[in-house]
Design a protein around this motif. Structure first.
Motif, PDB file in Angstrom:
ATOM      1  N   SER A 196       6.478   4.754  14.636  1.00 25.03           N
ATOM      2  CA  SER A 196       6.344   3.453  13.972  1.00 25.03           C
ATOM      3  C   SER A 196       5.292   3.472  12.874  1.00 25.03           C
ATOM      4  CB  SER A 196       5.995   2.368  14.998  1.00 25.03           C
ATOM      5  OG  SER A 196       4.743   2.641  15.614  1.00 25.03           O
ATOM      6  N   VAL A 199       6.318   6.432   7.360  1.00 23.49           N
ATOM      7  CA  VAL A 199       7.202   5.859   6.342  1.00 23.49           C
ATOM      8  C   VAL A 199       7.632   6.966   5.394  1.00 23.49           C
ATOM      9  CG1 VAL A 199       7.396   4.248   4.390  1.00 23.49           C
ATOM     10  CG2 VAL A 199       6.126   3.578   6.448  1.00 23.49           C
ATOM     11  N   GLY A 214      15.481   8.897   7.013  1.00 20.86           N
ATOM     12  CA  GLY A 214      15.086   7.674   7.694  1.00 20.86           C
ATOM     13  C   GLY A 214      16.144   7.238   8.695  1.00 20.86           C
ATOM     14  N   TRP A 219      13.204   6.823  11.220  1.00 20.86           N
ATOM     15  CA  TRP A 219      11.942   6.474  10.574  1.00 20.86           C
ATOM     16  C   TRP A 219      12.141   5.407   9.505  1.00 20.86           C
ATOM     17  CZ3 TRP A 219      12.667  12.133  10.689  1.00 20.86           C
ATOM     18  CH2 TRP A 219      11.943  12.754  11.716  1.00 20.86           C
ATOM     19  N   LYS A 220      11.111   4.585   9.304  1.00 19.18           N
ATOM     20  CA  LYS A 220      11.149   3.601   8.222  1.00 19.18           C
ATOM     21  C   LYS A 220      11.166   4.329   6.874  1.00 19.18           C
ATOM     22  CE  LYS A 220       7.483   1.659  10.096  1.00 19.18           C
ATOM     23  NZ  LYS A 220       6.335   0.762  10.378  1.00 19.18           N
ATOM     24  N   PRO A 271      16.269   1.959  11.145  1.00 21.16           N
ATOM     25  CA  PRO A 271      14.831   1.737  11.251  1.00 21.16           C
ATOM     26  C   PRO A 271      14.469   0.313  10.828  1.00 21.16           C
ATOM     27  CG  PRO A 271      15.316   3.791  10.104  1.00 21.16           C
ATOM     28  CD  PRO A 271      16.607   3.056  10.226  1.00 21.16           C
ATOM     29  N   ASP A 273      12.690  -2.838   9.164  1.00 23.25           N
ATOM     30  CA  ASP A 273      11.863  -3.099   7.971  1.00 23.25           C
ATOM     31  C   ASP A 273      11.885  -1.962   6.959  1.00 23.25           C
ATOM     32  OD1 ASP A 273      11.041  -5.541   9.117  1.00 23.25           O
ATOM     33  OD2 ASP A 273       9.577  -4.468  10.326  1.00 23.25           O
ATOM     34  N   SER A 274      13.044  -1.385   6.699  1.00 25.79           N
ATOM     35  CA  SER A 274      13.156  -0.375   5.651  1.00 25.79           C
ATOM     36  C   SER A 274      13.619  -1.013   4.351  1.00 25.79           C
ATOM     37  CB  SER A 274      14.116   0.738   6.082  1.00 25.79           C
ATOM     38  OG  SER A 274      13.515   1.527   7.098  1.00 25.79           O
ATOM     39  N   LEU A 299      18.281  -4.407   6.250  1.00 25.76           N
ATOM     40  CA  LEU A 299      17.322  -3.792   5.330  1.00 25.76           C
ATOM     41  C   LEU A 299      16.789  -4.839   4.369  1.00 25.76           C
ATOM     42  CD1 LEU A 299      19.484  -0.710   4.262  1.00 25.76           C
ATOM     43  CD2 LEU A 299      17.713  -0.721   6.029  1.00 25.76           C
ATOM     44  N   SER A 326       6.077  -2.241  -0.736  1.00 22.75           N
ATOM     45  CA  SER A 326       6.965  -1.880   0.366  1.00 22.75           C
ATOM     46  C   SER A 326       6.339  -0.860   1.300  1.00 22.75           C
ATOM     47  CB  SER A 326       8.284  -1.339  -0.194  1.00 22.75           C
ATOM     48  OG  SER A 326       8.928  -2.303  -1.004  1.00 22.75           O
ATOM     49  N   LEU A 330       5.324  -1.674   5.252  1.00 24.24           N
ATOM     50  CA  LEU A 330       5.889  -0.901   6.363  1.00 24.24           C
ATOM     51  C   LEU A 330       4.803  -0.186   7.156  1.00 24.24           C
ATOM     52  CD1 LEU A 330       8.489  -1.667   4.920  1.00 24.24           C
ATOM     53  CD2 LEU A 330       9.285   0.673   5.184  1.00 24.24           C
TER      54      LEU A 330
END
Length: 344
Positions: A196, A199, A214, A219-220, A271, A273-274, A299, A326, A330
């Motif tokens: 978490s 990024v 991702g 992964w974000k 993921p 909040d990407s 997204l 961004s 993240l």
């Protein structure tokens, strides 16, 4: 092996290379191509290939055998065998770049504090220099100044293909993406991090890699105008990225349509909040929005209407402020609004 170097000319029939290799007792470390007969013999083979189909076939043959253009000089383009790259690349030899156990070239930038609580993984955009550094073009070189303290940055080279593998599998390296993910997972483990706090970031070709890894790794990511389809460059730019000719086992459109389908069907976890940063003024916009449509509501997609964006390469430099926003959102777990949103 009889010779470490085999010489070719622009007139060499790619189909004859196999017999040359057999007579040599195996693949040489290097191929050198005499470009004397070209209209401009100082031009590297990537540029020559965009003008001449026979030259392109020769270049793709060498690429699919696992060779990379590493040097160009008057009347000559030089290629090095894939397994010799790390022994040949000066920045690897002097310790500037590191090499993972899986053979992935990278650099880990540590925060000044020496304490790592977060990680940004950066993937490189396209570069066309006839040197190995085209596989590791710096992206957002000053990012360390703009992220929270105690954030490390892992930069990963994109070796493979002609201008890069787009961090995907190639016909020569069918496990390329898996080896990249092993490096990332090893780095995360060594830093004692949770997924978490990681990024992925990249623009253009790097955006392709950030979105792919991702989604496949959970992964974000922040993907800036990612190239998710080869179609535009094949049809309008004479295959400028050299993605045809068997270099890749699948087109990008096939790769990402399948990936998004799996994500939409719940086989992959999207993921949280990407972000995708793009622009309707970029030719990639139509392809990207169509491909990611099934998961766009999971997204954040920022769509810039900046009139200074005239083409795909303009998107990243004209939207840097949104990259910083961004990435930091993240990293800090601050949610962004889902769906597509206009930005300046």
């Amino acid at each position: 092996m009889n010779n470490n170097i085999l010489w070719l000319t622009l007139e060499t029939d790619p189909d004859n290379i196999a017999s040359m290799v057999s007579a040599n007792g195996g693949l040489p470390r290097y191929f050198r191509v005499d470009t004397t007969t070209a209209n401009d013999p100082e031009t590297d083979m990537m540029k020559l290939s965009l003008r001449n189909q026979a030259t392109k076939k020769l270049l793709l043959k060498l690429t699919n055998l696992g060779y990379s253009l590493y040097y160009n000089t008057h009347n000559e383009s030089r290629f090095v065998r894939h397994d010799r790259i790390v022994h040949h690349w000066p920045a690897v030899k002097d310790g500037t770049f590191a090499v993972s156990e899986q053979g992935i070239v990278h650099v880990l930038e540590q925060p000044a504090s020496g304490v790592v609580e977060r990680l940004v993984v950066i993937m490189s955009p396209i570069n066309s220099k006839p040197r190995l550094i085209r596989y590791f073009r710096p992206s957002f070189a000053t990012l360390m100044k703009y992220v929270p303290r105690n954030t490390a940055i892992l930069r990963i080279a994109d070796i493979g293909g002609v201008k890069g593998a787009f961090y995907l599998n190639t016909s020569f390296s069918p496990d390329n993406s898996a080896r990249i993910q092993r490096l990332v997972r090893t780095t995360i483990s060594n830093c004692g991090l949770d997924d978490s706090n990681v990024v992925f970031f990249g623009a253009s070709k790097g955006g392709t890699g950030a979105l792919f890894h991702g989604l496949t790794g959970g992964w974000k990511f922040v993907a800036v105008d990612p190239i998710l389809s080869d179609k535009w460059y094949v049809e309008n730019e004479n295959d400028y990225h050299f993605t045809t000719g068997g270099v890749f086992p699948q087109t990008k459109q096939e790769v990402f349509e399948s990936l998004i389908r799996q994500a939409a069907g719940g086989e992959l976890t999207v993921p949280p909040d990407s972000v995708i940063v793009t622009s309707a003024r970029s030719p990639q916009y139509a392809y990207s929005t169509e491909i990611v449509a099934p998961i766009v509501n999971q997204l954040t997609m920022f769509n810039s209407d900046n009139p200074e964006i005239k083409k795909h390469p303009d998107v990243a430099p004209k939207t840097i402020y949104s990259h910083v926003l961004s990435i930091n959102s993240l990293l800090l777990g601050i949610p962004l609004p889902k769906g597509e949103h206009p930005i300046p």
